[in-house]
Design an enzyme around this catalytic site. Sequence first.
Site, PDB file in Angstrom:
ATOM      1  N   GLU A  40      -1.051  56.895  22.069  1.00 27.91           N
ATOM      2  CA  GLU A  40       0.103  57.068  21.194  1.00 27.91           C
ATOM      3  C   GLU A  40       0.848  58.320  21.650  1.00 27.91           C
ATOM      4  O   GLU A  40       0.401  59.443  21.403  1.00 27.91           O
ATOM      5  CB  GLU A  40      -0.349  57.219  19.744  1.00 27.91           C
ATOM      6  CG  GLU A  40       0.774  57.501  18.769  1.00 27.91           C
ATOM      7  CD  GLU A  40       0.267  57.858  17.380  1.00 27.91           C
ATOM      8  OE1 GLU A  40       0.954  58.643  16.686  1.00 27.91           O
ATOM      9  OE2 GLU A  40      -0.811  57.364  16.983  1.00 27.91           O
ATOM     10  N   THR A  76       4.923  59.172  15.789  1.00 27.44           N
ATOM     11  CA  THR A  76       5.872  60.026  15.056  1.00 27.44           C
ATOM     12  C   THR A  76       7.274  59.426  15.115  1.00 27.44           C
ATOM     13  O   THR A  76       8.268  60.138  15.311  1.00 27.44           O
ATOM     14  CB  THR A  76       5.860  61.481  15.587  1.00 27.44           C
ATOM     15  OG1 THR A  76       4.520  61.876  15.889  1.00 27.44           O
ATOM     16  CG2 THR A  76       6.396  62.439  14.516  1.00 27.44           C
ATOM     17  N   LYS A  85      -1.415  53.233   8.788  1.00 25.63           N
ATOM     18  CA  LYS A  85      -1.960  54.531   9.182  1.00 25.63           C
ATOM     19  C   LYS A  85      -2.185  55.365   7.923  1.00 25.63           C
ATOM     20  O   LYS A  85      -1.237  55.677   7.200  1.00 25.63           O
ATOM     21  CB  LYS A  85      -0.979  55.242  10.112  1.00 25.63           C
ATOM     22  CG  LYS A  85      -1.311  56.678  10.423  1.00 25.63           C
ATOM     23  CD  LYS A  85      -0.271  57.283  11.348  1.00 25.63           C
ATOM     24  CE  LYS A  85      -0.491  58.774  11.549  1.00 25.63           C
ATOM     25  NZ  LYS A  85       0.445  59.345  12.545  1.00 25.63           N
TER      26      LYS A  85
END
Length: 215
Positions: free
Chosen positions: A43, A72, A132
């Site tokens: 990621e 993000t 998440k």
Amino acid sequence: MNKTQVIGKIRDTGIVPVIRARSEDEARRLIEAIMAGGISIFEVTMTVPNAVSLIRSLVTEFGDKAIIGAGTVLDASAAQDCLAAAAKFVVSPVLDLSVIEVCRQAGTAVFPGALTPTEIFAAWRAGADAVKIFPANAMGGADYLKAIKAPFPQIELMPTGGVTLATIGGYIRAGAIAAGVGSDLADVHAIRSGETEKITKTALAFINAVREARS
């Protein structure tokens, strides 16, 4: 590699290294050190300078040898940029429905961030492939995940935030599809001091911890 294959690989591995670095070169060296330890999912967060171009470059370089995703991602515009760079999955620390929609339309795996039961259910209902849970450690770690899975056994959860080698097994046993792992694995200080072998050994240890938790 299609969405189903990407999710399957993430589930099989159980670990998603979260790459945060102060330069593209530093991020790349982190990724190479972790790959040497047997983990091939990454990621790349938007906090890395030139993150989108780095994602594009890594996808081209590694092909199917690694699954490169974006992290993000805070809005639809950023999601579109990451998808244009061929990111294989998109992760956000927040629940932004437009990000989910962009990824759904593109057929790309999306893991929005949520914390409360209401947020988690809303993310899943909107089309999240997994939710998440962030910051997982601040909410009680594996015990919190286990409590959430009780009413929502159908919702895939990916705890992130403070996950360590000592705690990842508990998350897996609590029902996590995988855990996002930051500085405990993607250790920028080790990179800066030239201790790449330390990162590689840590990657191997994380793999073993997941295997033990599933055995």
